[in-house]
Design an enzyme around this catalytic site. Structure first.
Site, short mmCIF file in Angstrom:
data_model
loop_
_atom_site.label_atom_id
_atom_site.label_comp_id
_atom_site.label_asym_id
_atom_site.label_seq_id
_atom_site.Cartn_x
_atom_site.Cartn_y
_atom_site.Cartn_z
N HIS A 108 0.83 -1.17 0.14
CA HIS A 108 -0.09 -0.10 0.01
C HIS A 108 0.96 1.15 0.08
O HIS A 108 1.42 1.44 0.98
CB HIS A 108 -0.85 -0.04 1.15
CG HIS A 108 -2.13 0.90 1.15
ND1 HIS A 108 -1.73 2.09 1.02
CD2 HIS A 108 -3.28 0.90 1.48
CE1 HIS A 108 -3.05 2.99 1.12
NE2 HIS A 108 -3.90 2.13 1.28
N SER A 109 0.81 2.16 -1.04
CA SER A 109 1.73 3.10 -1.30
C SER A 109 1.06 4.29 -0.22
O SER A 109 -0.21 4.26 0.14
CB SER A 109 1.77 3.40 -2.57
OG SER A 109 2.47 4.72 -2.87
#
Length: 964
Positions: A808-809
């Site tokens: 998850h950026s």
């Protein structure tokens, strides 16, 4: 007692002492098991030590079930002697009832029923072996073990005035129940972790249970010594020589007198049982409503993506401050029943569909709960026995809440996010809560007062400690999996698991409450506080089993300290101690949120990622209460018997209900025990179907828990592997939940929770039908914004090792964070020389910016569909696999993000793997029609057209297929 036949010419044909019944039972029972063991070792040693994973020499001692149930002739030896045992066994139960029965007492009869039931179920599991019928064998065995609990505790309670017998019973029962913990531990080591030799160690504890079980009943020989069993010929038809008439039962007069003197301590009354059960259920209702507040508040900033204004409802707990006004305080104390009934409104909230009004209802219920409970604590503070039972109701209510959440896979069945469609028991819970509130308040309240005017302790310090204690209980003990996930470090498993090791937390909580009642001075000492502080530090700083040992230590302490701390604080001004206490609690809740949500609140970066600060402040706050308790000089031991008779009498019913709750937990744990049934959907085609989904903390658009709807879509999409993002729910604002437990157990998948709640991320999780050989957790660089979690796992897919990355950026507002994260992840993916795929949330446009770092020579990864221009967040990348399909499935109202799915064929040879690593882009992205690929490679037709329940293929309106 005189014989009714004393005037007749009747003699006794046979008479013998009652202790011979006990000896016959003990001898026959031991002969059954030990003869089978000796014969089995002599004839079939290597066969009976063999289990499903290992044999001799790793396993060298047989289990009870393997010894008695599998082979001839040991099975015959066992059944022969166990059949003989049945007669003395029924006689033993009958004599025990006759010895302990008293007019007007129902407990002896209840214990007798359990004794008969135990004997019957013993026949069930001994004559129906696991080889004959595994299910019925388990049903009889579990029923037997469950019935053993009331039988043993009932026998100890009813023991005649024989100090030696009571002592032996307590020792043997303690050893029996103490052996269960290592028994379960080593069974899990064998069954789940497949540790060589673990089953042998398990077998020793299993045999010890048998020995202790029989030994417990053997103690009756000390009590039956006063009984004489006589066979008489009442008509003189016997040809045998008559003996002198002897009464059927002879009771020593001194013993009878002693038993009469002890009647108070053994008196059993069902109304008192109902009182204890109602009180604890009312405590359960309090914790159910309180723990639902943060969860329903969280829904609004979650959907507003920022401060919504509804966060003000967190302050609903401050209602006790109005008790500072004396007329209002007297009114509320006098009419407690009214306010306790009003507090049930929090459980009616599930009837309100609109999320805003549902939150209003919950907020009102919380305010009434806090007000009513504080008024009750204050009014009962002067009565030591009564305040103790109120505090026990409060903390055992928390215990019941944790057990209920365990049984419902971390959802409380009466929360306002639950309803019948997703597994809620709201209606039943509401009716029971109303009945419990009525019984909880059925006795006339006494106007409270500051009962400790000469006490030098500080009300303000009590307020600080109450705030710290409530926060600790809520944040750490309101769910059995919270601290397990704090210490979770990935595969291979090196620490506790949420479903199979939850009993550590439950038993620690139960034992802590008992310690708080029996040794209030000890648990409030500085030594105990020091040990607990070390436990908190170990939990915060270390992982795996060592970290969890700190967690169990802290669990015992928090439950134990709650008893003297709340009891003493209740004697002070309620507005100050509990009003200010709840304010401190609220501050700690916000602190607890800000360490991870620092990017969304003013001043948040000041406490960024400082869970260590939270734990330090929490223990310092609790320490304020310890200082007060030592100033007030709490006695180290409970008062002498004469002064504590009433307290002891009340206390045992709460112990009993807590014991029943533990039984319910064990039943739930058995039901939830993993089956190891992990089967991919298309193994014959070597297909792996993978998906990525941002689940928005498992709350759907209408504020209902979404696990079951998610389960249905994942199953219907035939996903073998799925990455879940925004999945860390182990905080007060998310309800201390874990969606992955339900999904993994229901779908038959392995699960890696990812970085734990003390790692300050919004969560990333991996579920797989393929074994997870290894996994590591990563926190990617985030100099400005929120931390970005990643999982790097290696799966055993049809005998081939395949790497999967879940990521998850960071947020769009922090471009430098996202640039550094893209470089970190590209290097990480580039280190893998195995077939790999990425399930991710990248926050970038296709073919632009950081996309070209993720899809690059450095990473070696390819886009699942470079022509899909309509993406911004979710991406699937791969290398070394044959990508055969890609689809996008609409979310309905489950979350705010669609489910993206890709299908791959795993290469079956190194030559094929090398080819897939080097195939040209033009060939790799060649599209084909569905009819050109095998049926096992195709996506389900279920989602075509309008689909089902709002789920359909969209953007392309159909899946895309590729061939090369």
């Amino acid at each position: 007692m005189s014989s009714k036949y004393k005037d007749k010419d009747v003699g006794a044909l046979l008479s013998f002492n009652g202790r011979w019944v006990s000896w016959a039972h003990t001898g026959a029972a031991y002969a059954a098991f030990l003869s089978a063991l000796v014969v089995g070792i002599s004839l079939h040693y290597q066969k009976i030590v063999q289990n499903e994973w290992f044999g001799y020499p790793q396993e060298w001692f047989p289990s009870v079930s393997a010894t008695i149930g599998d082979r001839f002739p040991e099975r015959s030896f066992f059944m022969f002697f166990i059949a003989i045992t049945s007669g003395p066994r029924f006689a033993l139960v009958g004599l025990w009832y006759l010895l302990t029965a008293k007019p007007g007492h129902s407990l002896p009869k209840t214990v007798g029923y359990f004794g008969v039931f135990r004997t019957i179920t013993c026949g069930g599991w001994t004559f129906v072996t696991s080889t004959d019928n595994h299910d019925w064998h388990d049903i009889f065995m579990i029923s037997y073990l469950v019935a053993t609990i009331p039988w043993m505790f009932g026998c100890i309670t009813l023991s005649p005035a024989n100090a030696t017998a009571v002592k032996y019973r307590k020792y043997v029962a303690g050893a029996f129940f103490g052996a269960i913990v290592p028994l379960v531990y080593f069974f899990i080591q064998h069954k789940v972790h497949r540790v060589p030799g673990a089953y042998t160690t398990y077998a020793f504890f299993e045999w010890s249970l048998v020995l202790f079980d029989v030994a417990f009943d053997a103690v009756t020989a000390l009590d039956f010594d006063t009984l004489e069993i006589v066979v008489k010929d009442t008509r003189g038809t016997s040809k045998g020589a008559p003996r002198s008439a002897i009464e059927v039962t002879k009771v020593d007069k001194e013993k009878l007198k002693a038993a009469a003197n002890a009647a108070l301590s053994t008196r059993f009354a069902w109304p008192d049982v109902f009182d204890a059960a109602a009180d604890i259920y009312h405590g359960f209702a309090f914790w159910s409503v309180l723990t639902s507040l943060g969860l329903t508040v969280w829904y609004f900033p979650l959907w507003h993506m920022g401060i919504s204004g509804y966060e003000a409802f967190v302050m609903s707990t401050l209602s006790p401050v109005i008790l500072a006004i004396r007329p209002l305080r007297n009114l509320i104390v006098k009419y407690q029943r009214f306010f306790h009934l009003l507090s049930v409104a929090g459980l009616v909230a599930y009837k309100v569909d609109d999320p805003v009004y549902r939150l209003f209802t919950i907020g009102f219920g919380v305010s009434m709960q806090c007000l009513a409970w504080v008024a009750t604590f204050y009014s009962d503070a002067a009565n030591e026995a009564k305040i103790e039972t109120r505090v026990l109701s409060f903390i055992f209510g928390l215990l019941m809440s944790s057990i209920a959440k365990f049984a419902w896979h971390t959802n409380n069945p009466i929360w306002p996010i639950m309803h019948a469609e997703n597994g809620g028991w709201n209606g039943t819970g509401l009716v029971l809560a109303i009945l419990a509130a009525l019984r909880f308040t059925r006795k006339r309240p006494v106007l409270g007062g500051d009962v400790s005017r000469n006490d030098k302790s500080s009300s303000a310090l009590y307020a600080l400690s109450i705030g710290g204690l409530l926060f600790a209980l809520h944040s750490l003990l309101s769910d059995t999996s919270t601290m397990v996930l704090w210490v979770w470090e990935g595969y291979p498993v090196r620490g506790p698991l949420s479903n199979t090791h939850a009993y550590y937390t439950i038993f620690a909580m139960t034992g802590g409450a008992f310690l708080g009642v029996t040794t209030p001075g000890l648990v409030s000492s500085w030594s105990a506080f020091g040990i607990a502080s070390v436990g908190a530090a170990v939990l915060t700083l270390y992982g795996e089993w060592f970290g969890f040992y700190g967690a169990t230590t802290l669990s015992v302490y928090l439950m134990a300290l709650a008893v003297p701390l709340i009891s003493s604080a209740s004697k002070k001004s309620p507005a100050l101690t509990f009003g200010l206490g709840f304010l401190i609690y609220n501050f700690m809740v916000l602190f607890h949120v800000w360490v991870v949500a620092y990017a969304f609140v003013p001043g948040g970066p000041l406490v960024r990622e400082h869970t260590d600060w939270i734990m330090t402040v929490m223990m310092l706050l609790i320490g304020c209460g310890v200082f007060n308790l030592n100033t007030a000089k709490i006695p180290r031991q409970a008062p002498k018997y004469q002064k504590r008779a009433q307290t002891t009498q009340r206390r045992k019913y709460y112990y009993g209900v807590a014991g029943v709750l533990n039984i319910f937990f064990l039943i739930a744990a058995f039901i939830r025990f993993p089956t190891n049934d992990y089967k991919p959907y298309h193994a014959e085609d070597r297909v792996i179907t993978a998906g990525i989904w941002t689940i928005h903390f498992s709350l759907d658009n209408d504020m209902w828990s979404s696990e079951r709807r998610m389960r249905d879509l994942i199953k219907e999409a035939e996903l073998d592997v799925i990455g879940l993002l925004e999945s860390d729910l182990q905080r007060i604002i998310m309800g201390n939940r874990d969606t992955t437990q339900f999904l993994a157990e229901d779908l038959g998948m392995y699960v890696d929770y990812g970085p734990g709640p003390n790692k300050h991320t919004w969560g990333a999780a991996l579920l797989s039908k393929f074994p997870i050989v290894n996994s590591t957790h990563h926190l990617l660089p985030s100099p400005v914004g929120e931390l970005a979690p990643a999982i790097h796992a290696t799966l055993d897919v049809y005998g081939t090792l395949v790497d999967v990355f879940v990521f998850h950026s960071g947020q769009e507002e922090d471009p430098e964070d996202r640039r550094q994260q893209s470089e970190y992840l590209a290097r990480l993916m580039g280190t893998s020389t195995r077939p790999s795929f990425l399930l991710s949330y990248l926050v970038t446009r296709p073919l632009e910016g950081n996309y070209n770092t993720y899809v690059s020579k450095k990473s070696g990864m390819h886009d699942v569909d470079p022509s899909d221009w309509d993406r911004w967040c979710e991406y699937i990348l791969f290398k070394g696999l044959q990508r055969i399909g890609y689809a996008r499935i609409s979310r309905s109202t489950i979350t705010d993000t669609e489910l993206q799915v890709a299908k791959f064929v795993v290469p079956d040879s190194q030559e094929r793997t090398d080819y897939l690593f080097n195939v040209e882009a033009e060939a790799r992205n060649h599209r084909v029609q569905e009819h050109e690929i095998p049926e096992g490679w195709r996506f389900p037709a279920l989602f075509r057209g309008e689909g089902v329940r709002g789920h359909r293929y969209h953007v392309f309106d159909e899946p895309r297929y590729y061939g090369y």
